[in-house]
Design a protein around this motif. Structure first.
Motif, PDB file in Angstrom:
ATOM      1  N   GLY A 119       0.818  -1.208   0.000  1.00  0.00           N
ATOM      2  CA  GLY A 119       0.000   0.000   0.000  1.00  0.00           C
ATOM      3  C   GLY A 119       0.847   1.251   0.000  1.00  0.00           C
ATOM      4  N   LEU A 120       0.477   2.196  -0.844  1.00  0.00           N
ATOM      5  CA  LEU A 120       1.095   3.521  -0.844  1.00  0.00           C
ATOM      6  C   LEU A 120      -0.034   4.517  -0.643  1.00  0.00           C
ATOM      7  N   VAL A 121      -0.052   5.165   0.516  1.00  0.00           N
ATOM      8  CA  VAL A 121      -1.136   6.077   0.870  1.00  0.00           C
ATOM      9  C   VAL A 121      -0.654   7.504   0.657  1.00  0.00           C
ATOM     10  N   GLY A 122      -1.249   8.193  -0.317  1.00  0.00           N
ATOM     11  CA  GLY A 122      -0.842   9.550  -0.644  1.00  0.00           C
ATOM     12  C   GLY A 122       0.043   9.579  -1.868  1.00  0.00           C
ATOM     13  N   ILE A 123      -0.533   9.984  -3.001  1.00  0.00           N
ATOM     14  CA  ILE A 123       0.232   9.998  -4.266  1.00  0.00           C
ATOM     15  C   ILE A 123       0.002  11.303  -5.029  1.00  0.00           C
ATOM     16  N   SER A 124      -0.372  12.359  -4.308  1.00  0.00           N
ATOM     17  CA  SER A 124      -0.774  13.595  -4.982  1.00  0.00           C
ATOM     18  C   SER A 124       0.380  14.542  -5.272  1.00  0.00           C
ATOM     19  N   ALA A 125       1.609  14.153  -4.926  1.00  0.00           N
ATOM     20  CA  ALA A 125       2.764  15.016  -5.168  1.00  0.00           C
ATOM     21  C   ALA A 125       3.868  14.224  -5.846  1.00  0.00           C
ATOM     22  N   VAL A 126       4.625  14.889  -6.704  1.00  0.00           N
ATOM     23  CA  VAL A 126       5.753  14.231  -7.369  1.00  0.00           C
ATOM     24  C   VAL A 126       6.734  13.694  -6.334  1.00  0.00           C
ATOM     25  N   ALA A 127       6.907  14.436  -5.231  1.00  0.00           N
ATOM     26  CA  ALA A 127       7.856  14.007  -4.199  1.00  0.00           C
ATOM     27  C   ALA A 127       7.503  12.658  -3.606  1.00  0.00           C
ATOM     28  N   LYS A 128       6.251  12.213  -3.703  1.00  0.00           N
ATOM     29  CA  LYS A 128       5.858  10.890  -3.191  1.00  0.00           C
ATOM     30  C   LYS A 128       6.446   9.771  -4.064  1.00  0.00           C
ATOM     31  N   ASP A 129       6.797  10.084  -5.276  1.00  0.00           N
ATOM     32  CA  ASP A 129       7.460   9.184  -6.225  1.00  0.00           C
ATOM     33  C   ASP A 129       6.825   7.793  -6.290  1.00  0.00           C
ATOM     34  N   PRO A 130       5.555   7.711  -6.666  1.00  0.00           N
ATOM     35  CA  PRO A 130       4.913   6.389  -6.758  1.00  0.00           C
ATOM     36  C   PRO A 130       5.556   5.465  -7.787  1.00  0.00           C
ATOM     37  N   ARG A 131       6.304   6.010  -8.746  1.00  0.00           N
ATOM     38  CA  ARG A 131       6.971   5.138  -9.711  1.00  0.00           C
ATOM     39  C   ARG A 131       8.030   4.259  -9.034  1.00  0.00           C
ATOM     40  N   TRP A 132       8.576   4.710  -7.923  1.00  0.00           N
ATOM     41  CA  TRP A 132       9.516   3.884  -7.154  1.00  0.00           C
ATOM     42  C   TRP A 132       8.793   2.649  -6.623  1.00  0.00           C
ATOM     43  N   ALA A 133       7.545   2.836  -6.180  1.00  0.00           N
ATOM     44  CA  ALA A 133       6.739   1.706  -5.709  1.00  0.00           C
ATOM     45  C   ALA A 133       6.457   0.733  -6.851  1.00  0.00           C
ATOM     46  N   VAL A 134       6.211   1.270  -8.035  1.00  0.00           N
ATOM     47  CA  VAL A 134       5.967   0.418  -9.200  1.00  0.00           C
ATOM     48  C   VAL A 134       7.205  -0.420  -9.505  1.00  0.00           C
ATOM     49  N   GLU A 135       8.376   0.174  -9.360  1.00  0.00           N
ATOM     50  CA  GLU A 135       9.610  -0.566  -9.616  1.00  0.00           C
ATOM     51  C   GLU A 135       9.779  -1.708  -8.616  1.00  0.00           C
ATOM     52  N   VAL A 136       9.440  -1.434  -7.350  1.00  0.00           N
ATOM     53  CA  VAL A 136       9.483  -2.494  -6.335  1.00  0.00           C
ATOM     54  C   VAL A 136       8.514  -3.614  -6.703  1.00  0.00           C
ATOM     55  N   LEU A 137       7.326  -3.231  -7.128  1.00  0.00           N
ATOM     56  CA  LEU A 137       6.317  -4.228  -7.490  1.00  0.00           C
ATOM     57  C   LEU A 137       6.806  -5.118  -8.634  1.00  0.00           C
ATOM     58  N   ARG A 138       7.429  -4.529  -9.623  1.00  0.00           N
ATOM     59  CA  ARG A 138       7.919  -5.324 -10.755  1.00  0.00           C
ATOM     60  C   ARG A 138       8.924  -6.382 -10.272  1.00  0.00           C
ATOM     61  N   LEU A 139       9.806  -5.991  -9.367  1.00  0.00           N
ATOM     62  CA  LEU A 139      10.799  -6.943  -8.848  1.00  0.00           C
ATOM     63  C   LEU A 139      10.111  -8.073  -8.088  1.00  0.00           C
ATOM     64  N   LEU A 140       9.081  -7.744  -7.330  1.00  0.00           N
ATOM     65  CA  LEU A 140       8.368  -8.771  -6.564  1.00  0.00           C
ATOM     66  C   LEU A 140       7.620  -9.732  -7.475  1.00  0.00           C
ATOM     67  N   ARG A 141       6.959  -9.175  -8.480  1.00  0.00           N
ATOM     68  CA  ARG A 141       6.159 -10.024  -9.359  1.00  0.00           C
ATOM     69  C   ARG A 141       7.024 -10.901 -10.257  1.00  0.00           C
ATOM     70  N   ALA A 142       8.281 -10.525 -10.413  1.00  0.00           N
ATOM     71  CA  ALA A 142       9.195 -11.412 -11.129  1.00  0.00           C
ATOM     72  C   ALA A 142       9.446 -12.697 -10.342  1.00  0.00           C
ATOM     73  N   GLU A 143       9.215 -12.619  -9.007  1.00  0.00           N
ATOM     74  CA  GLU A 143       9.368 -13.785  -8.143  1.00  0.00           C
ATOM     75  C   GLU A 143       8.031 -14.470  -7.857  1.00  0.00           C
ATOM     76  N   ASP A 144       6.966 -13.654  -7.722  1.00  0.00           N
ATOM     77  CA  ASP A 144       5.662 -14.203  -7.309  1.00  0.00           C
ATOM     78  C   ASP A 144       4.578 -13.232  -7.769  1.00  0.00           C
ATOM     79  N   ASP A 145       3.730 -13.648  -8.685  1.00  0.00           N
ATOM     80  CA  ASP A 145       2.741 -12.731  -9.251  1.00  0.00           C
ATOM     81  C   ASP A 145       1.519 -12.532  -8.363  1.00  0.00           C
ATOM     82  N   ARG A 146       1.576 -12.999  -7.118  1.00  0.00           N
ATOM     83  CA  ARG A 146       0.491 -12.699  -6.177  1.00  0.00           C
ATOM     84  C   ARG A 146       0.614 -11.283  -5.596  1.00  0.00           C
TER      85      ARG A 146
END
Length: 550
Positions: free
Chosen positions: A362-389
């Motif tokens: 969960g990432l709560v609060g994405i209304s500012a560039v400084a929150k950098d939600p794309r970093w969370a997306v990058e983490v997700l990609r690494l996780l799903r490469a191991e387990d798509d759940r």
């Protein structure tokens, strides 16, 4: 420029000419030739730069035409030329390569006006320099900030200019603040013109405290004050002018409040704080809380900290950074500095989580560039490469594309990421929610992916809910003594998406380990940051140690 030189200027700056580097370099030199009238040189330089940009020249090369002219004209023309170009770059969402030179030129023109006795002209140029130096593109609409990189170098033009020194000069107060009364309740007035979300627990406690007579005012709700806080130009001008009608209006509005209050607490170091320190507070104690946004704005430079008794920060790293930005916060005449966490009632957050939450980030609060939600997306990609759940919930309103070109560019890149991941259910956008504790029951790992935070309430609330915290070591402060790495337990903090993914895979390897890790995080969060703990610091700050009735 209109006149007999117009056809010549149009021909020599045509794309056909500018594409040839030898011709362009010749024109660049011609633009600085003093024999040409100044307006012709300025027009030639602007057109040449535009043509060079269209022809594919590098920004550094195309700026050379401006630089050549800027060295050969009077101080006012130099400032106008460089600042207009800088403003254009900022409007396009780019950091101007000549920003420091443009700000220095504008302040040099302000100094010249001030030396000639033209104080209104000096004040106008000072305000224009501040608007450029603290434009949102530089500090809010991208993932870096030149102020964070090197505060001293970035602020040098302001601190070195004569007008800047007038603005920053301490005015002090006529007498020290009086001690708290012993024969009656403390009269506590809370003022703000910012988000009042961080005041709820504070207002509730002291509005019902037997030793406090409490008043609260949001300045946007006062018609007269609402107009006063909308004049940053006038706030910056008053010291330069040596006093102004605006300053007298602030005095007339504020004085009755100062006469009533023993302690005036200003939340957010923005317009209200600048207005309060425009006035000698007499013996009223002034307490100011500075969050994070303000440190990257021009507001601290409009606040006279010699008229403030205490400044509250929500973290040590924010205190340290603010002291670099505003040197008046340290030294023999500086206010007392306190670190008190945000007021949060965390007891509502521990609720049962479904077993499926283990694989939900969960990432709560994405209304500012400084929150950098794309970093969370990058983490997700690494996780799903191991387990798509694994999947990611984005909670809160999205980026406001109308805020600026830089925001739009980041939002476009994020949308491209989500267009790939949303159709498979890997990412779900929840939007704004009214019941945050309930929303957190479906989140097993709470992320902080920001490039900067002063505290990050959302990740602490997530931790209190029993979600496993994974906190990026916020890059703005990662190399400093204090930051996320000193605020949170060491095992919460990671440096890279790969480290984040490794922590998540480890703690979610089985349900028992995931729940135990979340329970430990919840216990730490509540014991450290719940309002029942933090309020003792505020009681001590205000000098009211007696617990409220009930």
């Amino acid at each position: 420029m209109k006149g007999p030189l117009e056809p010549v200027l149009r021909r020599v700056t045509s794309p056909a000419v500018v594409r040839h580097r030898a011709a362009a370099r010749l024109l660049r030199g011609l633009a600085a030739v003093p024999v040409l009238p100044t307006p012709a040189r300025v027009t030639l330089a602007r057109r040449l730069r535009a043509g060079m940009s269209r022809a594919g020249w590098s920004p550094d090369e195309s700026r050379a035409a401006l630089a050549a002219v800027a060295r050969s004209v009077d101080v006012d023309t130099r400032a106008d030329l460089l600042m207009q170009e800088a403003t254009g770059e900022l409007k396009a969402g780019r950091t101007p390569g000549h920003l420091v030179a443009a700000v220095a030129a504008e302040l040099a023109a302000a100094d010249a006006a001030y030396a000639k006795g033209d104080r209104p002209g000096a004040a106008r140029r000072l305000h224009r320099a501040l608007r450029a130096q603290f434009h949102r593109v530089l500090h809010f609409d991208q993932l870096t900030s030149p102020l964070a990189d090197d505060p001293a170098a970035f602020l040098a033009p302001l601190r070195d200019s004569a007008v800047g020194r007038v603005l920053l000069a301490p005015r002090g107060r006529s007498r020290p603040a009086a001690p708290p009364p012993t024969d009656r309740p403390l009269r506590l007035l809370v003022l703000t013109n910012g988000n009042d979300h961080f005041l709820r627990e504070i207002r509730d406690r002291y509005a019902h405290h037997p030793d406090v007579e409490f008043r609260y005012l949001h300045l946007t709700e006062d018609p007269e004050a609402d107009q006063l806080i909308r004049r940053p130009d006038a706030l910056a001008a008053d010291p330069v002018l040596g006093g102004s009608e605006y300053g007298r209006q602030v005095e007339r509005w504020l004085r009755p409040h100062l006469d009533w209050a023993d302690t005036l607490f200003v939340d957010w170091a923005v317009a209200t704080a600048a207005m309060v320190t425009l006035v000698d507070p007499g013996d009223t104690r002034i307490v100011l809380r500075l969050h994070s946004f303000e440190a990257f704005s021009f507001w601290p430079h409009l606040i006279d900290f010699t008229r403030v008794d205490d400044v509250v920060f929500v973290s040590e790293h924010l205190r340290d950074f603010a002291a670099e930005v505003a040197p008046a916060l340290v030294g023999p005449h500086a206010p007392r500095l306190h670190v008190l966490s945000n007021a949060m009632d965390l007891r509502a957050f521990p609720l049962p989580k479904e077993a499926s939450a283990r694989f939900t980030l969960g990432l709560v609060g994405i209304s500012a560039v400084a929150k950098d939600p794309r970093w969370a997306v990058e983490v997700l990609r690494l996780l799903r490469a191991e387990d798509d759940r694994y999947r990611l919930l984005l909670v809160g309103d999205g980026l406001n594309r109308d805020a600026g070109e830089g925001v739009r560019q980041y939002a476009d890149a994020l949308d491209a990421d989500l267009a790939e991941l949303e159709p498979t259910g890997a990412v779900v956008r929840v939007g704004q929610v009214s019941d945050v504790p309930k929303a957190l029951t479906g989140i097993g790992v709470i992320l902080s992916t920001s490039v900067r935070e002063s505290f990050h309430c959302a990740v602490v609330e997530g931790a209190a809910s029993g979600a496993v915290p994974v906190v990026r070591d916020w890059p703005f402060f990662a190399s400093r003594p204090h930051g996320a790495h000193s605020l949170f337990p060491a095992d919460w903090v990671v440096r890279t998406p790969a480290e984040a993914a490794a922590r998540i895979l480890d703690v979610t390897a089985d349900e028992e380990r995931w729940r135990a890790t979340g329970e430990a995080a919840a216990a730490h969060a509540i014991a450290t940051w719940d309002w029942t703990v933090v309020r003792r610091g505020f009681d001590a700050l205000f000098g009211v140690d007696t617990p409220p009735v009930g």
